[in-house]
Design a protein around this motif. Structure first.
Motif, PDB file in Angstrom:
ATOM      1  N   ALA A 155       1.364  -7.337  -0.874  1.00  0.00           N
ATOM      2  CA  ALA A 155       1.843  -7.009   0.659  1.00  0.00           C
ATOM      3  C   ALA A 155       2.279  -5.400   0.573  1.00  0.00           C
ATOM      4  O   ALA A 155       1.795  -4.977   1.402  1.00  0.00           O
ATOM      5  N   ARG A 156       2.995  -5.549  -0.269  1.00  0.00           N
ATOM      6  CA  ARG A 156       3.680  -3.768  -0.916  1.00  0.00           C
ATOM      7  C   ARG A 156       2.915  -2.549  -0.733  1.00  0.00           C
ATOM      8  O   ARG A 156       3.384  -1.774  -0.449  1.00  0.00           O
ATOM      9  N   THR A 157       1.514  -2.877  -0.905  1.00  0.00           N
ATOM     10  CA  THR A 157       0.332  -2.032  -2.232  1.00  0.00           C
ATOM     11  C   THR A 157      -0.459  -1.331  -0.783  1.00  0.00           C
ATOM     12  O   THR A 157      -1.170  -0.268  -0.577  1.00  0.00           O
ATOM     13  N   VAL A 158      -0.753  -2.635   0.172  1.00  0.00           N
ATOM     14  CA  VAL A 158      -1.170  -2.670   1.664  1.00  0.00           C
ATOM     15  C   VAL A 158      -0.384  -2.429   2.739  1.00  0.00           C
ATOM     16  O   VAL A 158      -1.660  -2.096   3.977  1.00  0.00           O
ATOM     17  N   ALA A 159       1.021  -1.971   3.301  1.00  0.00           N
ATOM     18  CA  ALA A 159       1.312  -1.860   3.995  1.00  0.00           C
ATOM     19  C   ALA A 159       1.269  -1.188   5.219  1.00  0.00           C
ATOM     20  O   ALA A 159       0.886  -1.091   6.133  1.00  0.00           O
ATOM     21  N   ALA A 160       1.041  -0.056   4.200  1.00  0.00           N
ATOM     22  CA  ALA A 160       1.352   1.451   4.849  1.00  0.00           C
ATOM     23  C   ALA A 160      -0.156   1.758   5.404  1.00  0.00           C
ATOM     24  O   ALA A 160      -0.955   2.769   5.963  1.00  0.00           O
ATOM     25  N   ASP A 161      -1.150   0.681   5.494  1.00  0.00           N
ATOM     26  CA  ASP A 161      -2.547   0.393   5.859  1.00  0.00           C
ATOM     27  C   ASP A 161      -3.373  -0.130   7.469  1.00  0.00           C
ATOM     28  O   ASP A 161      -3.876  -0.220   7.551  1.00  0.00           O
ATOM     29  N   VAL A 190      -6.209 -19.710  -6.936  1.00  0.00           N
ATOM     30  CA  VAL A 190      -7.421 -18.640  -7.333  1.00  0.00           C
ATOM     31  C   VAL A 190      -8.155 -18.550  -5.946  1.00  0.00           C
ATOM     32  O   VAL A 190      -8.622 -17.158  -5.613  1.00  0.00           O
ATOM     33  N   ALA A 191      -8.392 -19.844  -4.792  1.00  0.00           N
ATOM     34  CA  ALA A 191      -9.284 -19.060  -3.595  1.00  0.00           C
ATOM     35  C   ALA A 191      -8.454 -18.292  -2.961  1.00  0.00           C
ATOM     36  O   ALA A 191      -9.552 -17.531  -2.122  1.00  0.00           O
ATOM     37  N   ALA A 192      -7.928 -18.525  -2.855  1.00  0.00           N
ATOM     38  CA  ALA A 192      -6.337 -17.444  -1.782  1.00  0.00           C
ATOM     39  C   ALA A 192      -7.090 -16.247  -2.034  1.00  0.00           C
ATOM     40  O   ALA A 192      -6.973 -15.358  -1.342  1.00  0.00           O
ATOM     41  N   ILE A 193      -6.800 -15.979  -3.642  1.00  0.00           N
ATOM     42  CA  ILE A 193      -6.789 -14.705  -4.151  1.00  0.00           C
ATOM     43  C   ILE A 193      -8.428 -14.111  -3.763  1.00  0.00           C
ATOM     44  O   ILE A 193      -7.815 -13.151  -3.812  1.00  0.00           O
ATOM     45  N   GLU A 194      -8.645 -14.671  -4.361  1.00  0.00           N
ATOM     46  CA  GLU A 194     -10.662 -14.395  -4.317  1.00  0.00           C
ATOM     47  C   GLU A 194     -10.765 -13.532  -2.852  1.00  0.00           C
ATOM     48  O   GLU A 194     -11.454 -12.605  -3.091  1.00  0.00           O
ATOM     49  N   LEU A 195     -10.599 -14.243  -2.029  1.00  0.00           N
ATOM     50  CA  LEU A 195     -10.821 -14.738  -1.004  1.00  0.00           C
ATOM     51  C   LEU A 195     -10.678 -13.049  -0.010  1.00  0.00           C
ATOM     52  O   LEU A 195     -10.875 -12.037   0.153  1.00  0.00           O
ATOM     53  N   THR A 196      -8.657 -12.745  -0.465  1.00  0.00           N
ATOM     54  CA  THR A 196      -7.964 -11.855  -0.389  1.00  0.00           C
ATOM     55  C   THR A 196      -8.444 -10.425  -1.337  1.00  0.00           C
ATOM     56  O   THR A 196      -8.329  -9.681  -0.908  1.00  0.00           O
ATOM     57  N   GLN A 197      -9.546 -11.127  -1.960  1.00  0.00           N
ATOM     58  CA  GLN A 197      -9.933  -9.575  -2.860  1.00  0.00           C
ATOM     59  C   GLN A 197     -10.581  -8.847  -2.231  1.00  0.00           C
ATOM     60  O   GLN A 197     -11.641  -8.301  -2.308  1.00  0.00           O
ATOM     61  N   LYS A 198     -11.624  -9.955  -1.250  1.00  0.00           N
ATOM     62  CA  LYS A 198     -12.805  -9.263  -1.091  1.00  0.00           C
ATOM     63  C   LYS A 198     -12.956  -8.899   0.649  1.00  0.00           C
ATOM     64  O   LYS A 198     -14.472  -8.180   1.026  1.00  0.00           O
ATOM     65  N   VAL A 199     -11.892  -9.019   0.915  1.00  0.00           N
ATOM     66  CA  VAL A 199     -11.240  -8.936   1.877  1.00  0.00           C
ATOM     67  C   VAL A 199     -10.924  -7.412   2.603  1.00  0.00           C
ATOM     68  O   VAL A 199     -10.351  -6.745   3.601  1.00  0.00           O
ATOM     69  N   ILE A 200      -9.690  -7.629   1.457  1.00  0.00           N
ATOM     70  CA  ILE A 200      -8.464  -6.992   1.681  1.00  0.00           C
ATOM     71  C   ILE A 200      -8.727  -4.759   1.660  1.00  0.00           C
ATOM     72  O   ILE A 200      -8.862  -4.052   2.771  1.00  0.00           O
ATOM     73  N   ASP A 201     -10.303  -4.387   0.860  1.00  0.00           N
ATOM     74  CA  ASP A 201     -10.432  -3.375   0.971  1.00  0.00           C
ATOM     75  C   ASP A 201     -11.136  -2.672   2.451  1.00  0.00           C
ATOM     76  O   ASP A 201     -10.874  -1.860   3.111  1.00  0.00           O
ATOM     77  N   GLY A 202     -11.420  -3.512   3.093  1.00  0.00           N
ATOM     78  CA  GLY A 202     -12.309  -3.448   4.505  1.00  0.00           C
ATOM     79  C   GLY A 202     -11.192  -3.156   5.531  1.00  0.00           C
ATOM     80  O   GLY A 202     -11.372  -2.319   6.641  1.00  0.00           O
ATOM     81  N   MET A 203     -10.749  -3.807   5.889  1.00  0.00           N
ATOM     82  CA  MET A 203      -9.404  -4.191   5.801  1.00  0.00           C
ATOM     83  C   MET A 203      -8.514  -3.024   6.262  1.00  0.00           C
ATOM     84  O   MET A 203      -8.257  -1.729   6.938  1.00  0.00           O
ATOM     85  N   ARG A 204      -7.853  -2.392   5.337  1.00  0.00           N
ATOM     86  CA  ARG A 204      -7.576  -1.375   5.058  1.00  0.00           C
ATOM     87  C   ARG A 204      -8.776   0.191   5.603  1.00  0.00           C
ATOM     88  O   ARG A 204      -7.696   1.134   6.264  1.00  0.00           O
ATOM     89  N   ALA A 205      -9.492   0.285   5.391  1.00  0.00           N
ATOM     90  CA  ALA A 205     -10.547   1.046   6.132  1.00  0.00           C
ATOM     91  C   ALA A 205     -10.376   1.387   7.059  1.00  0.00           C
ATOM     92  O   ALA A 205     -10.529   2.402   7.365  1.00  0.00           O
ATOM     93  N   ARG A 206     -10.190   0.111   7.776  1.00  0.00           N
ATOM     94  CA  ARG A 206     -10.274  -0.034   9.243  1.00  0.00           C
ATOM     95  C   ARG A 206      -8.789   0.352   9.834  1.00  0.00           C
ATOM     96  O   ARG A 206      -9.058   0.206  11.133  1.00  0.00           O
ATOM     97  N   ARG A 207      -7.568   0.009   8.837  1.00  0.00           N
ATOM     98  CA  ARG A 207      -6.462   0.528   9.190  1.00  0.00           C
ATOM     99  C   ARG A 207      -6.385  -0.380  10.158  1.00  0.00           C
ATOM    100  O   ARG A 207      -4.575  -0.749  10.914  1.00  0.00           O
ATOM    101  N   PHE A 208      -6.263  -1.828   9.906  1.00  0.00           N
ATOM    102  CA  PHE A 208      -6.127  -2.608  10.573  1.00  0.00           C
ATOM    103  C   PHE A 208      -6.797  -4.420   9.599  1.00  0.00           C
ATOM    104  O   PHE A 208      -7.941  -4.626   9.829  1.00  0.00           O
ATOM    105  N   GLY A 209      -5.303  -5.313   9.187  1.00  0.00           N
ATOM    106  CA  GLY A 209      -5.976  -6.507   8.524  1.00  0.00           C
ATOM    107  C   GLY A 209      -4.384  -7.996   8.757  1.00  0.00           C
ATOM    108  O   GLY A 209      -3.143  -7.298   8.639  1.00  0.00           O
TER     109      GLY A 209
END
Length: 259
Positions: free
Chosen positions: A168-174, A114-133
């Motif tokens: 992983a497959r939903t964010v690879a293009a970003d 759960v902890a890893a999922i929660e942290l991923t939820q909190k950072v992944i959209d910022g990574m996508r916006a910056r096009r690197f993560g």
């Protein structure tokens, strides 16, 4: 090899010792500003100083339990927009599954899934916006080759692996990758504790148990945290952008499979 990480920021969970510390060390060497984490303030501070002195990198220690909302909030306050997230946490103690009650099971799943999922939820959209993560989940070789007594750890980490495989497959293009590192037998405090527990249960010496364990490893040696950290840093590098949704087993050849 230049990993292309100079100026990047990284959060490395549970990094005051062992494999987490090694990952933080290697990312700092690659030029990252690194946020390290642990629950022992004195130990964490000493590690922060040691990594900073050996790499000249900025190292920010954050005391807290990553499995708790407060611990996660403290990490993200120190580094609101990380480029790299290394999800890591100590596994449940070695225990026969019959001894696990509901509370122990939920605690283990929270800490190792759960902890890893929660942290991923909190950072992944910022990574996508910056096009690197880069997100790397440190799980365990027991995900592929379960060990009796580590059933809760294996189950929680296998659940995390399956969960993240779809994400992983939903964010690879970003430009965001999500992978897992599966350690086998490494020279860590956790391994020592497991050997001691097994020795006590079986009436053997720790040396005898350790020798039995090494006999199952074709490399005939323990893995070193430093080589594990190097693998982690590579997965975070610009050279690994086409690797995602994968589980890299690092076990000296112990898993007897071709795939």
């Amino acid at each position: 090899m230049d990993l292309g990480l100079t100026g990047r920021t990284a959060i490395v969970c549970a990094s005051s010792r062992g494999l987490g510390r090694a990952c933080a060390q290697r990312l700092a060497e690659a030029g990252c500003t690194v946020v390290i984490n642990g629950r022992d303030r004195e130990q964490l501070t000493a590690v922060a100083v040691a990594i900073a002195e050996s790499t000249a990198a900025a190292v920010i220690p954050v005391v807290g339990d990553v499995a708790t909302p407060d611990g996660q909030a403290a990490l993200l306050e120190a580094c609101p927009d990380p480029d790299i997230l290394i999800n890591n946490n100590a596994g449940p103690p070695f225990r026969d599954f019959r001894e696990l009650d509901r509370a122990a099971i939920l605690t283990g799943v929270t800490a190792n899934m759960v902890a890893a999922i929660e942290l991923t939820q909190k950072v992944i959209d910022g990574m996508r916006a910056r096009r690197f993560g880069r997100i790397v989940n440190i799980t365990s070789g027991s995900v592929k080759m379960p060990l009796p007594g580590l059933d809760l750890s294996s189950g929680a980490r296998a659940g995390l692996t399956a969960f993240m495989a779809g994400v992983a497959r939903t964010v690879a293009a970003d430009g965001v990758t999500i992978n897992a590192l599966l350690p086998g037998v490494f020279e860590t405090d956790r391994l020592k504790a497991m050997i001691a527990a097994t020795a006590a249960k079986r009436g053997l010496s720790p040396d005898e148990v350790a020798a039995e364990r090494l006999a199952t490893v074709p490399a005939r040696r323990l893995g070193t945290p430093d080589e594990f950290g190097a693998a982690c840093a590579f997965l975070c590098s610009v050279h690994a952008g086409y690797i995602t949704g994968q589980s890299l087993l690092i076990d000296g050849g112990a898993f007897p499979g071709a795939f």
